[in-house]
Design a protein around this motif. Structure first.
Motif, PDB file in Angstrom:
ATOM      1  N   UNK A 243      51.029  26.718  32.899  1.00  0.00           N
ATOM      2  CA  UNK A 243      52.108  25.760  33.067  1.00  0.00           C
ATOM      3  C   UNK A 243      51.816  25.326  34.622  1.00  0.00           C
ATOM      4  N   UNK A 244      51.517  26.339  35.542  1.00  0.00           N
ATOM      5  CA  UNK A 244      51.544  26.112  36.687  1.00  0.00           C
ATOM      6  C   UNK A 244      50.300  25.122  37.156  1.00  0.00           C
ATOM      7  N   UNK A 245      49.375  25.309  36.557  1.00  0.00           N
ATOM      8  CA  UNK A 245      48.222  24.321  36.574  1.00  0.00           C
ATOM      9  C   UNK A 245      48.421  22.959  36.165  1.00  0.00           C
ATOM     10  N   UNK A 246      49.080  22.721  35.089  1.00  0.00           N
ATOM     11  CA  UNK A 246      49.440  21.596  34.488  1.00  0.00           C
ATOM     12  C   UNK A 246      50.555  20.863  35.410  1.00  0.00           C
ATOM     13  N   UNK A 247      51.352  21.533  35.897  1.00  0.00           N
ATOM     14  CA  UNK A 247      52.404  20.833  36.874  1.00  0.00           C
ATOM     15  C   UNK A 247      51.642  20.345  38.492  1.00  0.00           C
ATOM     16  N   UNK A 248      50.529  20.907  38.599  1.00  0.00           N
ATOM     17  CA  UNK A 248      49.713  20.273  39.773  1.00  0.00           C
ATOM     18  C   UNK A 248      49.455  18.887  39.646  1.00  0.00           C
ATOM     19  N   UNK A 258      41.278  23.364  30.082  1.00  0.00           N
ATOM     20  CA  UNK A 258      40.100  23.547  30.258  1.00  0.00           C
ATOM     21  C   UNK A 258      39.625  24.488  31.356  1.00  0.00           C
ATOM     22  N   UNK A 259      40.449  24.591  32.262  1.00  0.00           N
ATOM     23  CA  UNK A 259      40.239  25.653  33.524  1.00  0.00           C
ATOM     24  C   UNK A 259      40.551  26.947  32.967  1.00  0.00           C
ATOM     25  N   UNK A 260      41.708  27.058  32.154  1.00  0.00           N
ATOM     26  CA  UNK A 260      42.013  28.245  31.533  1.00  0.00           C
ATOM     27  C   UNK A 260      41.050  28.593  30.771  1.00  0.00           C
TER      28      UNK A 260
END
Length: 295
Positions: A243-248, A258-260
């Motif tokens: 969730x935190x990564x997708x909000x960037x 993909x990063x996860x």
């Protein structure tokens, strides 16, 4: 010769005599009509043609007046007579060359008499062309000509106003609208983008804001710079949740996923080079993205 037979043959019947009489009568009537009646067609009137003919008459009159006018005489400085001009005035090639040689020495003739002394033209030619000479005032009074040195003292240039460069992360809407080409809408768009990102880390990010022309971006680069705040909260690339990564702003949900997945299969991501190997990563923005991340 039998004349009686011939006369007998020339006799006409009553009907024939009547026909001949009518024929002559018709001929006489037609001749009378021909001589006394005008059969010519009336000439049609064309207003436009009459207008053009009237204009042509005026043009012809003006041409006639102009042809009678004497050609206007223009005065000239004899120091700058060209080969063609000298030829038209009646000077010989040798006389023209004498003047040109005199001028090559950076000298000027100041009178008709001096012109004759230099060129050696005849008195008759001098009398003919000298009324056309016009010498500048500075040539006629060259003996008294002095340069006022004060007029040539270079005046100091006005110093350009020093541009105060501000931190784009500290800029207010009032600061932004001072830039030529930025109004209320664009200034709010810049501030909104800064709020989404937390702060700007590079002036190159101005290229990502919709509506900013290259000229406006150039003005922004002139008046602003980026100072990254010391308290910038960076994203831990190895600990942040999906969730935190997708909000960037620079990561979409697909890339965040993909990063996860990459982390779970390969372990920690050590640098931006490892991150750029992931499919879909915006490599062209790697330098800017790295400033928001913590490895």
């Amino acid at each position: 010769m039998n004349f009686k037979g011939l006369i007998k043959d020339l006799k006409f019947t009553h009907h024939q005599r009547t026909g001949i009489f009518l024929l002559f009568a018709i001929i006489i009537v037609l001749q009378t009509i021909y001589f006394f009646i005008d059969f010519s067609l009336p000439e049609k009137s064309f207003p436009e043609k009459e207008k053009w003919m009237s204009l042509q008459s005026e043009i012809d009159t003006m041409k006639l007046i102009k042809s009678k006018e004497k050609p206007k005489i223009y005065l000239f400085n004899p120091n700058f007579i060209s080969d063609y001009k000298g030829y038209k005035l009646g000077m010989s090639v040798l006389e023209i060359d004498r003047l040109l040689a005199f001028r090559k020495e950076n000298k000027y003739v100041a009178s008709a008499k001096e012109f004759q002394d230099v060129t050696k033209i005849s008195d008759s030619l001098l009398m003919e062309i000298s009324p056309l000479f016009k010498f500048p005032d500075w040539i006629q009074s060259k003996s008294n000509f002095k340069i006022n040195k004060k007029e040539f003292i270079q005046k100091p240039f006005f110093k350009k106003e020093k541009i105060v460069v501000l931190d784009i992360n500290q800029a207010s809407q009032e600061d932004l609208v001072k830039i030529y080409g930025i109004g209320e809408a664009l200034s709010l768009r810049i501030l909104n983008q800064k709020s989404i990102l937390g702060c700007f880390v590079s002036m190159e990010q101005m290229n990502e804001i919709w509506g900013l022309s290259p000229e406006v971006i150039n003005e922004l680069n002139t008046h602003f710079k980026v100072v990254i705040p010391a308290d910038l909260k960076k994203i831990s690339i190895n600990e942040a949740s999906l969730k935190e990564l997708s909000q960037f702003s620079y990561f979409r949900y697909t890339l965040a996923k993909q990063i996860v997945t990459y982390r779970s299969m390969n372990g920690n991501i050590n640098n931006i080079e490892d991150l750029s190997k992931i499919k879909g990563f915006p490599v062209d923005k790697a330098k800017i993205i790295s400033l928001y991340l913590e490895f």
